[in-house]
Motif scaffolding. Structure first.
Motif, PDB file in Angstrom:
ATOM      1  N   PRO A   5      -0.011-101.402  -7.027  1.00 31.38           N
ATOM      2  CA  PRO A   5      -1.136-100.565  -7.479  1.00 31.38           C
ATOM      3  C   PRO A   5      -0.731 -99.412  -8.403  1.00 31.38           C
ATOM      4  CG  PRO A   5      -0.547 -99.965  -5.254  1.00 31.38           C
ATOM      5  CD  PRO A   5       0.319-101.134  -5.605  1.00 31.38           C
ATOM      6  N   THR A   6       0.551 -99.226  -8.647  1.00 33.46           N
ATOM      7  CA  THR A   6       0.996 -98.057  -9.413  1.00 33.46           C
ATOM      8  C   THR A   6       0.842 -98.214 -10.916  1.00 33.46           C
ATOM      9  OG1 THR A   6       3.275 -98.863  -9.594  1.00 33.46           O
ATOM     10  CG2 THR A   6       2.724 -97.519  -7.652  1.00 33.46           C
ATOM     11  N   GLY A   7       0.877 -99.446 -11.409  1.00 31.31           N
ATOM     12  CA  GLY A   7       0.866 -99.647 -12.857  1.00 31.31           C
ATOM     13  C   GLY A   7       2.239 -99.483 -13.477  1.00 31.31           C
ATOM     14  N   TYR A   8       3.273 -99.284 -12.653  1.00 30.03           N
ATOM     15  CA  TYR A   8       4.632 -99.165 -13.167  1.00 30.03           C
ATOM     16  C   TYR A   8       5.068-100.498 -13.787  1.00 30.03           C
ATOM     17  CZ  TYR A   8       5.111 -94.888 -10.331  1.00 30.03           C
ATOM     18  OH  TYR A   8       4.956 -93.640  -9.786  1.00 30.03           O
ATOM     19  N   PRO A   9       5.914-100.455 -14.804  1.00 27.82           N
ATOM     20  CA  PRO A   9       6.352-101.696 -15.439  1.00 27.82           C
ATOM     21  C   PRO A   9       7.335-102.481 -14.580  1.00 27.82           C
ATOM     22  CG  PRO A   9       7.500 -99.829 -16.386  1.00 27.82           C
ATOM     23  CD  PRO A   9       6.454 -99.256 -15.470  1.00 27.82           C
ATOM     24  N   SER A  10       7.517-103.746 -14.940  1.00 29.65           N
ATOM     25  CA  SER A  10       8.538-104.583 -14.318  1.00 29.65           C
ATOM     26  C   SER A  10       9.638-104.805 -15.342  1.00 29.65           C
ATOM     27  CB  SER A  10       7.945-105.931 -13.897  1.00 29.65           C
ATOM     28  OG  SER A  10       7.480-106.647 -15.041  1.00 29.65           O
ATOM     29  N   VAL A  11      10.743-105.360 -14.899  1.00 27.55           N
ATOM     30  CA  VAL A  11      11.839-105.682 -15.799  1.00 27.55           C
ATOM     31  C   VAL A  11      12.406-107.039 -15.387  1.00 27.55           C
ATOM     32  CG1 VAL A  11      13.562-104.482 -14.369  1.00 27.55           C
ATOM     33  CG2 VAL A  11      14.023-104.881 -16.793  1.00 27.55           C
TER      34      VAL A  11
END
Length: 212
Positions: free
Chosen positions: A154-160
């Motif tokens: 739910p944070t909207g943080y990116p993935s890698v």
């Protein structure tokens, strides 16, 4: 207080599943000013300024940290580059060594987990101590589809994507807290610690620094 042992073997068994772009910086206006040359007395040499030593890392302040205690047993995350993989729970926090880390100061398995026949693969902090840990490998990853990345969704943080795996990341400048344990992501590395005891560690490609 540090203690050697096989704490990582226990902690790693809990890990079943285990880059953000830098902000643009626009320089401001360049201001020039005419300064008369300083007078110099013959036979004297002005001393060069002494560079101050870098500040020793400390346990991050929990203010502004995302509380992940409601997202299950533990929260897993990777650094924005994907090189460092960590996990945070109510009684411990740990990070695996990045593959290209300077291992010069890492103790031998015979000192950390004598007789276990496994390698030293990371560093951990608990509610009581901080130390290296051993495991059979660093296979556990903070995969975005894993059980322990529900905090991230739910944070909207990116993935890698690193080494063929898509992982949840903790962006630079962001912190996660679980009880008294906290982790901070920075360009200079990941810092995790116990906010009550002050014990902790910072891990980066340069190596491990203990905060005790």
């Amino acid at each position: 207080m540090r203690r050697a042992g096989v704490i990582g073997v226990v902690l790693l068994s809990l890990l079943t599943g285990c880059v953000s772009a830098a902000q643009e910086w626009t320089p401001g206006p360049i201001i020039t000013e005419s300064v008369p040359p300083a007078s110099v007395t013959p036979g004297t040499v002005s001393a060069s300024p002494t560079a101050s030593a870098p500040a020793k890392p400390t346990v991050p302040d929990p203010a502004g940290a995302l509380d992940v205690s409601t997202y299950g047993e533990s929260a897993h995350f990777a650094s924005p580059t994907g090189r460092i993989w960590c996990a945070l729970a109510d009684e411990w926090a740990l990070c695996h060594f990045p593959r290209d880390m300077n291992m010069g100061k890492v103790p031998k398995p015979s000192k950390v987990c004598p007789g276990a026949g496994i390698d030293v693969t990371g560093v951990s902090v608990t509610t009581k101590s901080v130390d290296y840990f051993c495991s059979g490998g660093a296979e556990a990853l903070p995969q975005t589809k894993g059980e322990y990345t529900s905090w991230w969704k739910p944070t909207g943080y990116p993935s890698v994507t690193y080494d063929g795996q898509k992982m949840a990341t903790l962006p630079y400048g962001r912190k996660l807290v679980h009880g008294t344990l906290i982790c901070l992501s920075e360009k200079s590395g990941i810092t995790c610690g116990n906010t009550t005891t002050g014990d902790g560690f910072k891990i980066s490609r340069a190596g491990v620094t203990f905060l005790t």
